[in-house]
Design a protein around this motif. Structure first.
Motif, PDB file in Angstrom:
ATOM      1  N   ASP A  98      12.670  12.418  16.705  1.00  0.00           N
ATOM      2  CA  ASP A  98      11.369  12.941  16.291  1.00  0.00           C
ATOM      3  C   ASP A  98      10.911  12.330  14.975  1.00  0.00           C
ATOM      4  OD1 ASP A  98      13.155  14.190  14.602  1.00  0.00           O
ATOM      5  OD2 ASP A  98      12.314  16.190  14.841  1.00  0.00           O
ATOM      6  N   THR A  99      11.714  11.416  14.423  1.00  0.00           N
ATOM      7  CA  THR A  99      11.375  10.737  13.175  1.00  0.00           C
ATOM      8  C   THR A  99      11.059   9.268  13.458  1.00  0.00           C
ATOM      9  OG1 THR A  99      12.845  12.193  11.939  1.00  0.00           O
ATOM     10  CG2 THR A  99      12.171  10.158  10.854  1.00  0.00           C
ATOM     11  N   THR A 100       9.950   8.805  12.920  1.00  0.00           N
ATOM     12  CA  THR A 100       9.539   7.412  13.082  1.00  0.00           C
ATOM     13  C   THR A 100       9.293   6.821  11.701  1.00  0.00           C
ATOM     14  OG1 THR A 100       8.523   7.867  15.214  1.00  0.00           O
ATOM     15  CG2 THR A 100       7.797   5.876  14.090  1.00  0.00           C
ATOM     16  N   TYR A 101       9.699   5.565  11.530  1.00  0.00           N
ATOM     17  CA  TYR A 101       9.486   4.830  10.285  1.00  0.00           C
ATOM     18  C   TYR A 101       8.410   3.784  10.555  1.00  0.00           C
ATOM     19  CZ  TYR A 101      13.986   7.019   9.494  1.00  0.00           C
ATOM     20  OH  TYR A 101      14.989   7.939   9.398  1.00  0.00           O
ATOM     21  N   VAL A 102       7.421   3.721   9.670  1.00  0.00           N
ATOM     22  CA  VAL A 102       6.279   2.836   9.883  1.00  0.00           C
ATOM     23  C   VAL A 102       6.131   1.912   8.681  1.00  0.00           C
ATOM     24  CG1 VAL A 102       3.828   2.705  10.448  1.00  0.00           C
ATOM     25  CG2 VAL A 102       5.169   4.682  11.204  1.00  0.00           C
ATOM     26  N   TYR A 103       5.972   0.622   8.961  1.00  0.00           N
ATOM     27  CA  TYR A 103       5.818  -0.407   7.938  1.00  0.00           C
ATOM     28  C   TYR A 103       4.412  -0.994   8.054  1.00  0.00           C
ATOM     29  CZ  TYR A 103      10.898  -0.123   8.322  1.00  0.00           C
ATOM     30  OH  TYR A 103      12.198   0.331   8.380  1.00  0.00           O
ATOM     31  N   ASN A 107      -2.206  -9.091   4.027  1.00  0.00           N
ATOM     32  CA  ASN A 107      -2.558 -10.452   4.453  1.00  0.00           C
ATOM     33  C   ASN A 107      -1.568 -11.508   3.968  1.00  0.00           C
ATOM     34  OD1 ASN A 107      -4.810  -9.529   5.798  1.00  0.00           O
ATOM     35  ND2 ASN A 107      -6.146  -9.797   4.028  1.00  0.00           N
ATOM     36  N   ASN A 108      -0.780 -11.173   2.959  1.00  0.00           N
ATOM     37  CA  ASN A 108       0.237 -12.096   2.448  1.00  0.00           C
ATOM     38  C   ASN A 108       1.600 -11.866   3.101  1.00  0.00           C
ATOM     39  OD1 ASN A 108      -1.564 -13.305   0.618  1.00  0.00           O
ATOM     40  ND2 ASN A 108      -1.263 -11.618  -0.806  1.00  0.00           N
ATOM     41  N   GLU A 109       1.612 -11.066   4.177  1.00  0.00           N
ATOM     42  CA  GLU A 109       2.808 -10.757   4.950  1.00  0.00           C
ATOM     43  C   GLU A 109       3.828  -9.924   4.168  1.00  0.00           C
ATOM     44  OE1 GLU A 109       4.389 -14.294   6.801  1.00  0.00           O
ATOM     45  OE2 GLU A 109       2.671 -14.434   8.142  1.00  0.00           O
ATOM     46  N   ARG A 110       3.378  -9.229   3.140  1.00  0.00           N
ATOM     47  CA  ARG A 110       4.262  -8.363   2.349  1.00  0.00           C
ATOM     48  C   ARG A 110       4.086  -6.922   2.813  1.00  0.00           C
ATOM     49  NH1 ARG A 110       6.909 -10.418  -1.549  1.00  0.00           N
ATOM     50  NH2 ARG A 110       7.152  -8.446  -2.633  1.00  0.00           N
ATOM     51  N   ILE A 111       5.144  -6.145   2.712  1.00  0.00           N
ATOM     52  CA  ILE A 111       5.048  -4.726   3.022  1.00  0.00           C
ATOM     53  C   ILE A 111       4.412  -4.021   1.828  1.00  0.00           C
ATOM     54  CG2 ILE A 111       6.395  -2.617   3.395  1.00  0.00           C
ATOM     55  CD1 ILE A 111       8.332  -4.316   5.069  1.00  0.00           C
ATOM     56  N   PHE A 112       3.327  -3.298   2.079  1.00  0.00           N
ATOM     57  CA  PHE A 112       2.657  -2.592   0.993  1.00  0.00           C
ATOM     58  C   PHE A 112       2.754  -1.078   1.158  1.00  0.00           C
ATOM     59  CE2 PHE A 112      -0.763  -2.838   4.087  1.00  0.00           C
ATOM     60  CZ  PHE A 112      -1.405  -1.608   3.961  1.00  0.00           C
ATOM     61  N   ALA A 113       3.172  -0.614   2.347  1.00  0.00           N
ATOM     62  CA  ALA A 113       3.332   0.823   2.555  1.00  0.00           C
ATOM     63  C   ALA A 113       4.460   1.074   3.550  1.00  0.00           C
ATOM     64  CB  ALA A 113       2.035   1.442   3.065  1.00  0.00           C
ATOM     65  N   PHE A 114       5.172   2.163   3.320  1.00  0.00           N
ATOM     66  CA  PHE A 114       6.236   2.602   4.223  1.00  0.00           C
ATOM     67  C   PHE A 114       6.046   4.086   4.445  1.00  0.00           C
ATOM     68  CE2 PHE A 114      10.522   4.535   4.627  1.00  0.00           C
ATOM     69  CZ  PHE A 114      10.878   3.987   5.853  1.00  0.00           C
ATOM     70  N   ILE A 169      13.888  -1.009   2.082  1.00  0.00           N
ATOM     71  CA  ILE A 169      12.637  -1.532   2.623  1.00  0.00           C
ATOM     72  C   ILE A 169      12.601  -3.037   2.379  1.00  0.00           C
ATOM     73  CG2 ILE A 169      10.115  -1.347   2.607  1.00  0.00           C
ATOM     74  CD1 ILE A 169      11.563   1.289   3.243  1.00  0.00           C
ATOM     75  N   PRO A 170      12.471  -3.840   3.446  1.00  0.00           N
ATOM     76  CA  PRO A 170      12.347  -5.289   3.220  1.00  0.00           C
ATOM     77  C   PRO A 170      11.047  -5.594   2.477  1.00  0.00           C
ATOM     78  CG  PRO A 170      12.405  -4.748   5.590  1.00  0.00           C
ATOM     79  CD  PRO A 170      12.414  -3.469   4.841  1.00  0.00           C
ATOM     80  N   ASN A 171      11.007  -6.736   1.817  1.00  0.00           N
ATOM     81  CA  ASN A 171       9.812  -7.119   1.053  1.00  0.00           C
ATOM     82  C   ASN A 171       8.669  -7.599   1.924  1.00  0.00           C
ATOM     83  OD1 ASN A 171      11.229  -6.577  -1.256  1.00  0.00           O
ATOM     84  ND2 ASN A 171      11.652  -8.699  -1.744  1.00  0.00           N
ATOM     85  N   ASP A 172       9.004  -8.271   3.016  1.00  0.00           N
ATOM     86  CA  ASP A 172       7.966  -8.946   3.776  1.00  0.00           C
ATOM     87  C   ASP A 172       8.337  -9.035   5.253  1.00  0.00           C
ATOM     88  OD1 ASP A 172       9.967 -10.887   3.810  1.00  0.00           O
ATOM     89  OD2 ASP A 172       8.975 -12.162   2.354  1.00  0.00           O
ATOM     90  N   ILE A 173       7.473  -9.675   6.026  1.00  0.00           N
ATOM     91  CA  ILE A 173       7.679  -9.803   7.467  1.00  0.00           C
ATOM     92  C   ILE A 173       8.966 -10.557   7.768  1.00  0.00           C
ATOM     93  CG2 ILE A 173       6.792 -10.906   9.571  1.00  0.00           C
ATOM     94  CD1 ILE A 173       3.978 -10.151   8.607  1.00  0.00           C
ATOM     95  N   THR A 174       9.236 -11.623   7.045  1.00  0.00           N
ATOM     96  CA  THR A 174      10.448 -12.413   7.289  1.00  0.00           C
ATOM     97  C   THR A 174      11.695 -11.542   7.135  1.00  0.00           C
ATOM     98  OG1 THR A 174       9.315 -14.412   6.519  1.00  0.00           O
ATOM     99  CG2 THR A 174      11.723 -14.476   6.612  1.00  0.00           C
ATOM    100  N   GLY A 175      11.764 -10.783   6.070  1.00  0.00           N
ATOM    101  CA  GLY A 175      12.898  -9.893   5.863  1.00  0.00           C
ATOM    102  C   GLY A 175      12.953  -8.786   6.905  1.00  0.00           C
ATOM    103  N   PHE A 176      11.789  -8.284   7.300  1.00  0.00           N
ATOM    104  CA  PHE A 176      11.717  -7.225   8.306  1.00  0.00           C
ATOM    105  C   PHE A 176      12.277  -7.691   9.648  1.00  0.00           C
ATOM    106  CE2 PHE A 176       9.368  -5.192  11.786  1.00  0.00           C
ATOM    107  CZ  PHE A 176       9.707  -3.866  11.581  1.00  0.00           C
ATOM    108  N   VAL A 177      11.776  -8.820  10.158  1.00  0.00           N
ATOM    109  CA  VAL A 177      12.229  -9.278  11.483  1.00  0.00           C
ATOM    110  C   VAL A 177      13.700  -9.698  11.452  1.00  0.00           C
ATOM    111  CG1 VAL A 177       9.922  -9.904  12.285  1.00  0.00           C
ATOM    112  CG2 VAL A 177      11.330 -11.634  11.191  1.00  0.00           C
TER     113      VAL A 177
END
Length: 187
Positions: A98-103, A107-114, A169-177
């Protein structure tokens, strides 16, 4: 006398140029006064884009050692095929958590909200806590709300207490994937 006033004018212009250069070069260190409002607006824009059907959606699963679904990802990409949002839900005994994590990605492929969202008696209403980050991944502000299944706020709620420091929390898309072991179709 003309040479003296010309010298003063040149010197004054040089001082203004140097002062301007100094202020411009230091502006990177001056905090953006309304960064929290910009980040909240950026998140709401992504959620609205998705709710209006203006983003493509892709479902991805990762498997555990027994080849059963371990994690369910919902990836959202804009018209340019850039990842703008990803949700992550763990699965246990074929039942989604019942818990979901959203990233959220800029536009610079950085995570700005979690965001951490927890279902309230159904899979269409959630309590939500969101942390907004600057480019150094420092929390700028937090937001608490009750949201619908499209992540659009339907009310304020501050009963969900989340310690965001417990999450890596990863910094960006590259770290996320890389961390989540996902292959994006536009990479």
């Amino acid at each position: 006398m003309t040479e003296f006033s010309l010298y003063n004018t040149d010197m004054r212009n040089l001082v203004f140029i140097l002062l301007g250069y100094f202020l411009y070069s230091c502006s990177a260190f001056i905090p953006e006064p309304d960064m929290d409002l910009r980040l909240k607006s950026q998140k709401l824009g992504i959620d609205t884009c998705i709710a209006n059907g203006e983003a493509s959606s892709l479902s991805v699963t990762t498997l555990n050692k027994d080849q059963e679904i371990h994690t369910f990802f919902q990836l959202f990409q804009n018209g340019a095929n850039n990842l703008i949002k990803a949700s992550e839900t763990y699965v246990l005994d074929d039942i989604p958590s019942d818990t979901t994590y959203v990233y959220y990605f800029d536009n610079n492929e950085r995570i700005f909200a979690f965001q951490v969202k927890i279902a309230i008696h159904s899979d269409s209403i959630y309590n939500s806590a969101t942390a907004f980050y600057d480019s150094d991944m420092q929390v700028i502000t937090k937001e608490f709300a009750t949201i619908d299944n499209c992540d659009i706020p339907i009310g304020k709620n501050d009963s969900l207490l989340i310690d965001f420091s417990q999450f890596k929390i990863p910094n960006d898309i590259t770290g996320f994937v890389k961390e989540k072991k996902i292959i994006l179709r536009n990479r």
